[in-house]
Design a protein around this motif. Structure first.
Motif, short mmCIF file in Angstrom:
data_model
loop_
_atom_site.label_atom_id
_atom_site.label_comp_id
_atom_site.label_asym_id
_atom_site.label_seq_id
_atom_site.Cartn_x
_atom_site.Cartn_y
_atom_site.Cartn_z
N ILE A 1 -6.47 9.61 0.94
CA ILE A 1 -5.67 10.21 0.03
C ILE A 1 -6.04 10.07 -1.42
O ILE A 1 -5.90 10.69 -2.30
N LYS A 2 -6.42 8.64 -1.80
CA LYS A 2 -6.73 8.19 -2.99
C LYS A 2 -8.05 9.05 -3.51
O LYS A 2 -8.14 9.79 -4.61
N MET B 1 -0.95 13.54 -13.11
CA MET B 1 -1.82 13.41 -12.07
C MET B 1 -3.34 12.95 -12.46
O MET B 1 -3.35 12.93 -13.77
N ALA C 1 -7.69 16.59 2.82
CA ALA C 1 -8.32 15.27 2.89
C ALA C 1 -7.85 14.70 4.22
O ALA C 1 -8.97 14.03 4.75
N GLY D 1 0.87 -1.20 0.23
CA GLY D 1 -0.06 0.20 -0.11
C GLY D 1 0.71 1.28 -0.01
O GLY D 1 2.02 1.22 -0.32
N TYR D 2 0.04 2.46 0.22
CA TYR D 2 0.76 3.63 0.08
C TYR D 2 1.66 3.92 1.32
O TYR D 2 1.43 3.34 2.49
N ASP D 3 2.86 4.44 0.92
CA ASP D 3 3.87 4.55 1.89
C ASP D 3 3.71 5.81 3.01
O ASP D 3 4.04 6.84 2.83
N THR E 1 -2.16 3.90 -8.99
CA THR E 1 -3.58 4.44 -8.45
C THR E 1 -3.70 5.98 -8.40
O THR E 1 -4.76 6.36 -7.93
N LEU E 2 -2.48 6.59 -8.22
CA LEU E 2 -2.55 7.90 -7.67
C LEU E 2 -1.89 8.95 -8.77
O LEU E 2 -1.92 10.20 -8.86
N LEU F 1 5.34 8.56 -1.96
CA LEU F 1 3.97 8.40 -1.81
C LEU F 1 3.43 7.75 -3.33
O LEU F 1 2.67 6.81 -3.36
N ALA G 1 -9.09 12.00 -2.61
CA ALA G 1 -8.62 13.50 -2.81
C ALA G 1 -7.72 13.47 -4.27
O ALA G 1 -8.25 14.57 -4.79
N LEU G 2 -7.01 12.75 -4.26
CA LEU G 2 -6.37 12.97 -5.66
C LEU G 2 -7.01 12.41 -6.89
O LEU G 2 -6.60 12.85 -8.03
N GLY H 1 5.10 2.79 -5.37
CA GLY H 1 4.57 1.68 -4.59
C GLY H 1 2.95 1.99 -4.66
O GLY H 1 2.20 1.15 -4.04
N SER H 2 2.71 3.05 -5.37
CA SER H 2 0.64 3.21 -5.48
C SER H 2 0.38 2.72 -6.58
O SER H 2 -0.75 2.73 -6.93
#
Lengths: 465, 465
Positions: free
Chosen positions: B449-450, B179, A452, A197-199, B210-211, B203, B452-453, B206-207
């Motif tokens: 976070i997901k 983005m 957020a 997952g996210y760091d 998805t971001l 961030l 929001a972005l 490793g995402s």
């Protein structure tokens, strides 16, 4: 003093929370003016903005309670470690509650077999290293001050060992964090690596308390090397010293430390720490490895240094001599302030790609001279990071204007060299305009993340963004 | 096959975007069934979910155009590197556009003085290392497959060198990212360290797409060591081999690689790579350093190995022998599949604190035996990370059920040991339930976070969260 903008205060909310916390924490909530001022910014020329109260929690559960009360009434929460930050991180521009973590200073577990430990955020780096010494372990990150490890994580701190061991971002395995809504999370397990997952660990490191409050830190540890040797070498010019550093890094010598002091800094160290170093630009080095390894590293460095006019090369494995030299390096901030008694210090913190280091340091020194300022310079030069410490008479408006000009000029130059305005001190209040210059559109998404996670902007408002 | 849930499709949006992209990209938009299937998941037992089209952009500006079109019509965007991921990362459970980055494969700049480079995301690790060799540099991260570096960043990949050089999170200085709204950002400058704002670099790493979509990567490089030596050593049991590894790490030997193969894996390597290794548990090592340094490291390891019953210790500095051994290691996935022709591979990926390694590997092997399955095991054991590769007949429901049981049991055990369900493969579709078990409440904030972005959830939907 730099006048940081005050933000609107939520008077009703603050009054309510003070009442709640007073009842809950009794004497562990303090509202005296002196203690409040001590918990605002005190180290540099940024103006002090005191919180409305200081609370001393003793557990994660208590921190969670505090944050929940503040969240319910939209009152700012400002985490406080040792107050040694340089960019106004602990100021309270909208008032609110300073959460002093000094009572949460337990070393919870040392997993020596795994080379890690779990600590509370108020543990200081010296405290941890004293505790670890008997087990043959150490924690390498060492900013000048004896900062708290929670604070060091919050500002993504580094120091003299970063050239070999990295910064806080590289040496934290996991965090426990009280989030802006008061919930408690763990960001990772204790495995040495993970793709799960996210760091969030790295997102929290360097977020300066604006996304949550760190209540536990799991740190990577290092074995104390079989052999440690220190060396020093004098150079004809700062440029020559920087070029020797560049070659040392490019050559792949795994130096543990490689620090530069310019002439004024050497003079300051001689006076403050009672040393008798030759008064020319100086490199201080440390090598970690096997007995044979450190000798080999020192020899290789010695021949590089010679190529750049290095003289008086001296290596030592004596612990006493080593400690004296490195204590002097850690005391440089205070030693430099003594060069001009009564002056205030303004520390710059740029970091550039190492190929630009000599050019950047030399230009900075020329600019200081051109402006007629005093600015001894030291640097974690192996990382391309250096600090010109301006010594300014705060009563002299002309000097202050020139200092402002220098700081802006230097930050702009570092950014134009693909570098950063802050290698290790953080953005805080002082560097906010430069963050936008440096990262531009990226700051929009930082703001989206902040909004957020902390929609009411209660976590350390007025910092970073 | 594991049936990943299909998500609701936005048919109207997809039709519209296909029209827009067809007009804009012509033949660089492909909709044939075969190419669409190749761009869904193909490597493991997770079912293939093909995208509606594959587009081949040639620049960041083109990627931005594609993402903006998809954002306007709320259509999924699935980044595609080489398709070698193991957890369904490139699947399109809600349909949408696969963005194949193989045409963005330029090495843009090598800054040899700064030990870094800037590359496009489609560059593969072998391509980069071939390019760097003449300059005496290399990039150490090496997952088994010849993956793209953009994909490696997206999954926080690592491999055999991580024990010394870290993972992708430690070796990326900065990213350019498109983005979810199509805007282009840079996450950092090229300075070796920085405390400037939130760590968007980490961030994004490793995402898993998805971001945002990575369009440029600035990587740290290493100098090719003066000397490299490889060694192998056989052990009576997996437990003994693991204990030798634990001691080696705790002793602080800076091994560059330390890999374990169990008996079945050795047999597989012998057959596939035409080797004649003794058929007992094996450690493969590599040492980097000076000529004297690598000899010293090998000797120190040799005496540790002896204490744990290690035999047939052989060290070599011959490049040819070394390459043969490490090629065999990198081919293990394919070699192991040959142990049971026709079987499908299910690779586990747990990583535990090293003090628990021997216990975890042994328990895993016992469990495989108890279930009557076949599961050769290899591991990046210096990091506490190992892969038991279940070889399953997908027609046999009983075997499949047992495989499911094993995977769940192993992930739960690793998590209970303060470890992770994924050391390097990522969460993708396959490990989503375990992420929640592992990090609990933290996933709530990942979701925030997901949201929001990427409020419309267009970036690689159905992965991680």
């Amino acid at each position: 003093m730099v006048q940081a903008t005050a933000l609107p205060r939520n008077e009703v909310g603050i009054e309510t929370v003070l009442g709640i916390l007073k009842q809950r924490f009794g004497d562990r909530l303090q509202t005296g003016q002196s203690i409040r001022e001590q918990h605002g910014h005190t180290t540099t020329w940024i103006v002090n903005q005191s919180p409305d109260a200081v609370v001393f929690p003793e557990s994660t559960a208590e921190v969670s309670e505090i944050v929940k009360a503040c969240a319910a009434h939209k009152v700012p929460v400002i985490p406080f470690g040792t107050g040694t930050s340089l960019e106004g991180h602990v100021n309270a521009p909208a008032g609110g509650i300073s959460v002093d973590l000094s009572q949460m200073n337990q070393i919870l577990t040392v997993n020596s077999e795994d080379l890690d430990c779990v600590i509370q955020p108020g543990v200081t780096r010296e405290q941890l290293n004293t505790h670890l010494r008997d087990q043959g372990l150490f924690f390498p990150i060492d900013p000048g001050a004896n900062a708290s490890l929670g604070g060091m994580a919050s500002t993504r701190a580094s120091g003299t060992n970063a050239v070999r061991y990295g910064t806080m971002k590289d040496n934290v395995l996991a965090l426990e964090v009280v989030m802006p809504d008061g919930e408690v999370i763990r960001t990772a397990q204790r495995a040495k690596k993970s793709s799960a997952g996210y760091d969030l660990t790295r997102l929290m490191i360097g977020s300066e308390g604006t996304l949550g409050l760190i209540t536990e830190v799991t740190l990577k540890l290092q074995g104390i090397p079989e052999a440690i040797s220190s060396a020093r070498c004098s150079f004809p010019t700062v440029d020559a010293a920087c070029r020797a550093v560049m070659m040392t890094i490019q050559f792949g010598i795994p130096v543990a430390r490689i620090e530069m002091l310019d002439v004024q800094s050497v003079q300051a160290a001689n006076a403050y720490s009672k040393l008798s170093l030759p008064e020319t630009p100086l490199l201080l080095l440390e090598f970690h490895g096997s007995e044979a390894g450190v000798v080999e590293q020192a020899e290789t460095f010695g021949s590089i240094a010679e190529d750049f006019g290095g003289v008086d090369f001296e290596a030592t494995t004596s612990t006493e001599e080593r400690n004296k030299l490195w204590q002097a390096r850690h005391d440089m901030y205070w030693a430099s302030l003594q060069l001009r008694p009564g002056a205030s210090g303004i520390s710059t913190d740029v970091c550039v790609p190492i190929s630009r280091l000599a050019e950047c340091v030399t230009a900075a020194q020329d600019k200081v001279a051109e402006l007629g300022l005093m600015g001894p310079t030291v640097g974690h030069v192996g990382d391309g990071n250096f600090h010109t410490l301006l010594l300014i008479d705060m009563e002299n408006h002309d000097e202050k204007a020139k200092a402002d000009e220098f700081v802006g000029w230097l930050n702009d130059m570092a950014i134009s060299m693909d570098g950063t305005c802050t290698g290790e001190h953080g953005i805080g209040q002082g560097k906010r305009p430069y963050l936008i210059k440096e990262l531009g559109a990226a700051t929009t998404y930082m703001k989206a993340i902040k909004a957020a996670l902390d929609p009411d902007n209660i976590m350390n408002p007025g910092k970073i963004l």
